[in-house]
Scaffold this motif. Sequence first.
Motif, PDB file in Angstrom:
ATOM      1  N   ALA A   1      -1.153  -9.901   4.556  1.00  0.00           N
ATOM      2  CA  ALA A   1      -2.339  -8.985   4.145  1.00  0.00           C
ATOM      3  C   ALA A   1      -1.821  -7.563   3.576  1.00  0.00           C
ATOM      4  CB  ALA A   1      -3.427  -8.755   5.127  1.00  0.00           C
ATOM      5  N   PHE A   2      -0.394  -7.398   3.923  1.00  0.00           N
ATOM      6  CA  PHE A   2       0.229  -6.005   3.704  1.00  0.00           C
ATOM      7  C   PHE A   2       1.633  -6.392   3.024  1.00  0.00           C
ATOM      8  CE2 PHE A   2      -2.070  -5.297   7.937  1.00  0.00           C
ATOM      9  CZ  PHE A   2      -3.313  -4.785   7.054  1.00  0.00           C
ATOM     10  N   ARG A   3       1.570  -7.574   2.393  1.00  0.00           N
ATOM     11  CA  ARG A   3       3.053  -7.935   1.925  1.00  0.00           C
ATOM     12  C   ARG A   3       3.429  -7.232   0.870  1.00  0.00           C
ATOM     13  NH1 ARG A   3       5.610 -11.457   3.917  1.00  0.00           N
ATOM     14  NH2 ARG A   3       3.984 -12.864   4.667  1.00  0.00           N
ATOM     15  N   ASP A   4       2.474  -6.752  -0.028  1.00  0.00           N
ATOM     16  CA  ASP A   4       2.925  -5.671  -1.296  1.00  0.00           C
ATOM     17  C   ASP A   4       3.083  -4.259  -0.727  1.00  0.00           C
ATOM     18  OD1 ASP A   4       0.305  -5.285  -0.268  1.00  0.00           O
ATOM     19  OD2 ASP A   4      -0.590  -5.057  -2.446  1.00  0.00           O
ATOM     20  N   GLN A   5       2.976  -3.999   0.377  1.00  0.00           N
ATOM     21  CA  GLN A   5       3.160  -2.549   0.787  1.00  0.00           C
ATOM     22  C   GLN A   5       4.270  -2.282   1.568  1.00  0.00           C
ATOM     23  OE1 GLN A   5      -0.091  -1.097   3.839  1.00  0.00           O
ATOM     24  NE2 GLN A   5      -1.500  -2.157   2.302  1.00  0.00           N
ATOM     25  N   GLU A   6       4.795  -1.194   1.313  1.00  0.00           N
ATOM     26  CA  GLU A   6       6.212  -0.546   2.062  1.00  0.00           C
ATOM     27  C   GLU A   6       5.863  -0.018   3.345  1.00  0.00           C
ATOM     28  OE1 GLU A   6      10.404   0.202   1.752  1.00  0.00           O
ATOM     29  OE2 GLU A   6       8.977  -0.526   0.377  1.00  0.00           O
ATOM     30  N   TYR A   7       6.190  -0.832   4.392  1.00  0.00           N
ATOM     31  CA  TYR A   7       6.045  -0.447   5.707  1.00  0.00           C
ATOM     32  C   TYR A   7       6.732   0.852   5.960  1.00  0.00           C
ATOM     33  CZ  TYR A   7       3.478  -4.419   7.611  1.00  0.00           C
ATOM     34  OH  TYR A   7       2.611  -5.128   8.011  1.00  0.00           O
ATOM     35  N   TRP A   8       6.261   1.756   7.021  1.00  0.00           N
ATOM     36  CA  TRP A   8       6.794   2.995   7.733  1.00  0.00           C
ATOM     37  C   TRP A   8       8.256   2.571   8.444  1.00  0.00           C
ATOM     38  CZ3 TRP A   8       7.526   7.903   7.226  1.00  0.00           C
ATOM     39  CH2 TRP A   8       8.138   8.686   8.151  1.00  0.00           C
TER      40      TRP A   8
ATOM     41  N   ARG B   1       3.174   0.882  10.175  1.00  0.00           N
ATOM     42  CA  ARG B   1       2.863   0.263   8.714  1.00  0.00           C
ATOM     43  C   ARG B   1       2.566   1.655   7.885  1.00  0.00           C
ATOM     44  NH1 ARG B   1      -1.701  -0.957   5.887  1.00  0.00           N
ATOM     45  NH2 ARG B   1      -3.031  -1.112   7.627  1.00  0.00           N
ATOM     46  N   THR B   2       1.725   2.400   8.490  1.00  0.00           N
ATOM     47  CA  THR B   2       1.188   3.364   7.566  1.00  0.00           C
ATOM     48  C   THR B   2       1.910   4.794   7.966  1.00  0.00           C
ATOM     49  OG1 THR B   2      -0.445   4.081   9.435  1.00  0.00           O
ATOM     50  CG2 THR B   2      -0.998   2.500   7.619  1.00  0.00           C
ATOM     51  N   GLY B   3       2.658   5.029   9.237  1.00  0.00           N
ATOM     52  CA  GLY B   3       3.413   6.143   9.333  1.00  0.00           C
ATOM     53  C   GLY B   3       2.274   7.139  10.041  1.00  0.00           C
ATOM     54  N   ARG B   4       1.176   6.824  10.249  1.00  0.00           N
ATOM     55  CA  ARG B   4       0.303   7.734  11.181  1.00  0.00           C
ATOM     56  C   ARG B   4      -0.405   7.109  12.053  1.00  0.00           C
ATOM     57  NH1 ARG B   4      -4.192  10.620   7.789  1.00  0.00           N
ATOM     58  NH2 ARG B   4      -5.558   8.783   8.307  1.00  0.00           N
TER      59      ARG B   4
ATOM     60  N   ALA C   1      -4.862   5.155   5.672  1.00  0.00           N
ATOM     61  CA  ALA C   1      -3.568   5.608   5.114  1.00  0.00           C
ATOM     62  C   ALA C   1      -3.229   7.174   5.314  1.00  0.00           C
ATOM     63  CB  ALA C   1      -3.649   5.335   3.731  1.00  0.00           C
ATOM     64  N   ALA C   2      -2.030   7.492   5.326  1.00  0.00           N
ATOM     65  CA  ALA C   2      -1.645   8.842   5.753  1.00  0.00           C
ATOM     66  C   ALA C   2      -2.023   9.577   4.543  1.00  0.00           C
ATOM     67  CB  ALA C   2      -0.016   8.791   5.577  1.00  0.00           C
ATOM     68  N   ASP C   3      -2.139   9.230   3.555  1.00  0.00           N
ATOM     69  CA  ASP C   3      -2.730  10.065   2.467  1.00  0.00           C
ATOM     70  C   ASP C   3      -4.605  10.080   2.153  1.00  0.00           C
ATOM     71  OD1 ASP C   3      -2.996   7.736   1.294  1.00  0.00           O
ATOM     72  OD2 ASP C   3      -1.795   8.325  -0.687  1.00  0.00           O
TER      73      ASP C   3
END
Length: 237
Positions: free
Chosen positions: A41-48, A76-79, A107-109
């Motif tokens: 589900a998160f394949r297109d995201q850059e993991y933290w 994944r999100t860094g938070r 998400a962090a932002d």
Amino acid sequence: MVARAARAADLADLDGAVSDCFACPRLVDWREEIARTRRAAFRDQEYWGRPVPGFGIPDARIGILGLAPAAHGGNRTGRIFTGDRSGDVLFAALHRAGLANQPTSVAADDGLTLRDTRIFAAVRCAPPDNKPTPAERDTCAPWLHREVTLIRPTLRVVVALGAFAWAAWWPVLREVYGVRPPSPRPAFGHGAHWSGTTAPALLGCYHVSQQNTFTGRLTPGMLDDVFARAKQLAGVD
Ligand code: SF4
């Protein structure tokens, strides 16, 4: 590593330093492996894919102590507690309690801010099966100890999410507050409460894991009671 934690002059410094920690080989391998392979589900995201710092305000009266970041959440999100079902439950409760400006944390932002509260974990890297070893807990402890030292002037109560966090708190008493932990240690339980004279009060709360929230072991009402008690103990309106 202990020296780097001890040198951190403020929370921004600490957050930067912990994000660059490689002290636990097994956890470094795991966090990076998860970041490489990703969930579909998160394949297109850059993991933290790194240690996850604490989150919240520097003059917090309430601390929330978790176990460790989730592989596809904080890792994944860094938070911390961001982007997974545990976080959905926790931040909804904090929002109901007036301690968060929004009920979601995706998400962090995403604009989330906390009031009177800071959240941190006993272990800062995602562990396999959510189970850090005792050695990893002890290796990571200086980061926790420094974080508590930096917010010590205002910190009045700590909510320990689960037995692991509850157990991780006792060494803080000696390392940060210079007091001997109670012996025998008070048993963890939902609603358990310990108070010392110089250290913050400690409140036990079942962890907001899916295992607890999906089964009804931990309900929204139970979380509301814990945060109402934490606010009362911390003198937060
Ligand atoms: S768990 Fe803690 S001590 Fe171990 S690598 Fe991560 S941040 Fe460093």
